[in-house]
Design a protein around this motif. Structure first.
Motif, short mmCIF file in Angstrom:
data_model
loop_
_atom_site.label_atom_id
_atom_site.label_comp_id
_atom_site.label_asym_id
_atom_site.label_seq_id
_atom_site.Cartn_x
_atom_site.Cartn_y
_atom_site.Cartn_z
N GLN A 41 -4.86 -26.42 -23.05
CA GLN A 41 -3.53 -25.93 -22.71
C GLN A 41 -3.46 -25.33 -21.32
OE1 GLN A 41 -1.28 -23.79 -25.61
NE2 GLN A 41 -2.37 -24.65 -27.35
N GLY A 42 -4.62 -24.97 -20.76
CA GLY A 42 -4.65 -24.46 -19.41
C GLY A 42 -4.22 -23.02 -19.26
N ASP A 43 -4.13 -22.25 -20.37
CA ASP A 43 -3.74 -20.86 -20.27
C ASP A 43 -4.92 -19.94 -20.55
OD1 ASP A 43 -4.01 -21.41 -22.96
OD2 ASP A 43 -2.25 -20.26 -23.57
N ILE A 44 -4.68 -18.64 -20.49
CA ILE A 44 -5.71 -17.63 -20.72
C ILE A 44 -5.21 -16.74 -21.86
CG2 ILE A 44 -7.12 -15.81 -19.67
CD1 ILE A 44 -6.37 -17.05 -16.93
N PRO A 45 -5.41 -17.15 -23.12
CA PRO A 45 -4.76 -16.48 -24.23
C PRO A 45 -5.41 -15.18 -24.70
CG PRO A 45 -6.04 -18.33 -25.02
CD PRO A 45 -6.11 -18.38 -23.52
N CYS A 46 -6.69 -14.96 -24.40
CA CYS A 46 -7.38 -13.79 -24.94
C CYS A 46 -8.14 -13.04 -23.86
CB CYS A 46 -8.38 -14.19 -26.03
SG CYS A 46 -7.67 -15.11 -27.40
N HIS A 47 -8.29 -11.76 -24.05
CA HIS A 47 -9.08 -10.93 -23.14
C HIS A 47 -9.77 -9.84 -23.96
CE1 HIS A 47 -5.74 -8.09 -23.63
NE2 HIS A 47 -4.93 -9.09 -23.29
N LEU A 48 -10.93 -9.43 -23.50
CA LEU A 48 -11.70 -8.42 -24.22
C LEU A 48 -12.73 -7.81 -23.29
CD1 LEU A 48 -14.75 -9.91 -25.69
CD2 LEU A 48 -12.82 -11.48 -25.76
N ARG A 49 -13.28 -6.69 -23.69
CA ARG A 49 -14.39 -6.07 -22.98
C ARG A 49 -15.59 -6.07 -23.91
NH1 ARG A 49 -13.61 -0.94 -19.17
NH2 ARG A 49 -12.59 -2.64 -18.05
N ALA A 50 -16.77 -6.37 -23.35
CA ALA A 50 -17.98 -6.44 -24.16
C ALA A 50 -19.16 -5.87 -23.39
CB ALA A 50 -18.26 -7.89 -24.58
N ARG A 51 -20.18 -5.50 -24.14
CA ARG A 51 -21.36 -4.88 -23.54
C ARG A 51 -22.62 -5.47 -24.17
NH1 ARG A 51 -23.78 0.47 -24.96
NH2 ARG A 51 -25.00 1.21 -23.18
N GLY A 52 -23.59 -5.76 -23.33
CA GLY A 52 -24.90 -6.20 -23.80
C GLY A 52 -25.94 -5.20 -23.33
#
Length: 267
Positions: free
Chosen positions: A215-226
């Motif tokens: 679809q060419g969109d950016i539907p999700c965002h999140l912050r993560a840590r390793g």
């Protein structure tokens, strides 16, 4: 490792597929032929990734969320481990690699651990070898020892390479990672040359953005840590390399688990 059922991506290994590098029985032309056939399809993905890179938010959104329902849901490949079958549909990318046709090599040497990066997967490697620095161009990235082990049951080298490139094209999503903070690996004490290193230090915090390649969109965002544990076990290489791998694996798990929590990841 998490217990959820998900296939893990494979670290690829195919030898003697570069023109001029095979033995007398190899068809030295087939790699270029196969890559030429697949390059237009990978070029389309390159365009989507470059356009998406220009639309990534500059600041972190208010919370981990998706702007729409995700169908299909993401199953993130973890290239720290090998698996005979590829059923994942999402791959981790570093943000800087979205606009690069020559995805950086994996950095696992102590001298380069000051930069965090994830392992390149099927899609990233496919972009690498079909791009201007692959065998069709300057040949900086050869179709060499990093490709094909998973498909060693396929005896014909051309079909084997095609399967590998198909696996990359099978990725529906890219999860782009922007590093916010990175603490390089460190070991406070090493009682043995190979064994337990105590009080290991190493962590990374990223903002992650899901790019839907269809679809060419950016539907999700999140912050993560390793992060690494307080001790690390290694049987080869150095303790610092083991910590680096631990950080990457931990991050991959948290990205996947967070996607599940916000309804974007598969069960």
């Amino acid at each position: 490792m998490r217990k959820e059922a998900r296939a893990l991506g494979a670290v690829l290994a195919l030898v003697l597929l570069v023109p001029g590098c095979g033995n007398d029985d190899d068809d030295e032309e087939y790699p270029v032929t196969v890559l030429s056939e697949y390059r237009p399809r990978y070029d389309k993905i390159r365009t989507v990734l470059a356009e998406s890179a220009s639309h990534l938010p500059q600041e972190r959104p208010a919370r981990n969320a998706c702007s729409r329902a995700m169908t299909p849901k993401l199953s993130v490949a973890d290239y720290e481990h090998e698996h005979e079958e590829v059923t994942d549909n999402a791959e981790l990318f570093m943000q800087d690699d979205l606009t690069s046709a020559d995805v950086p090599e994996n950095r696992d040497t102590p001298a380069s651990l000051d930069r965090f990066t994830v392992l390149p997967g099927y899609l990233a490697r496919g972009l690498r070898i079909t791009g201007p620095k692959g065998p069709l161009g300057s040949n900086d990235f050869k179709v060499g020892p990093d490709y094909g082990e998973t498909y060693d049951v396929e005896k014909d080298p051309g079909r084997r390479l095609a399967k590998i490139l198909d696996a990359g094209l099978g990725m529906r999503y890219v999860v782009a990672l922007r590093v916010l903070k990175y603490t390089p690996p460190d070991v406070k004490s090493v009682p043995e040359e190979v064994g337990w290193g105590q009080y290991a230090v190493g962590e990374v915090t990223v903002d992650a953005f899901v790019i839907d390649l269809k679809q060419g969109d950016i539907p999700c965002h999140l912050r993560a840590r390793g992060q690494s544990g307080h001790s690390v076990w290694w049987t080869e290489g150095t303790a610092e390399q083991a910590i680096y791998k631990d950080i990457r694996e931990s991050l991959s798990i948290e990205v996947y688990d967070t996607l599940r929590k916000i309804g974007a990841g598969s069960a």
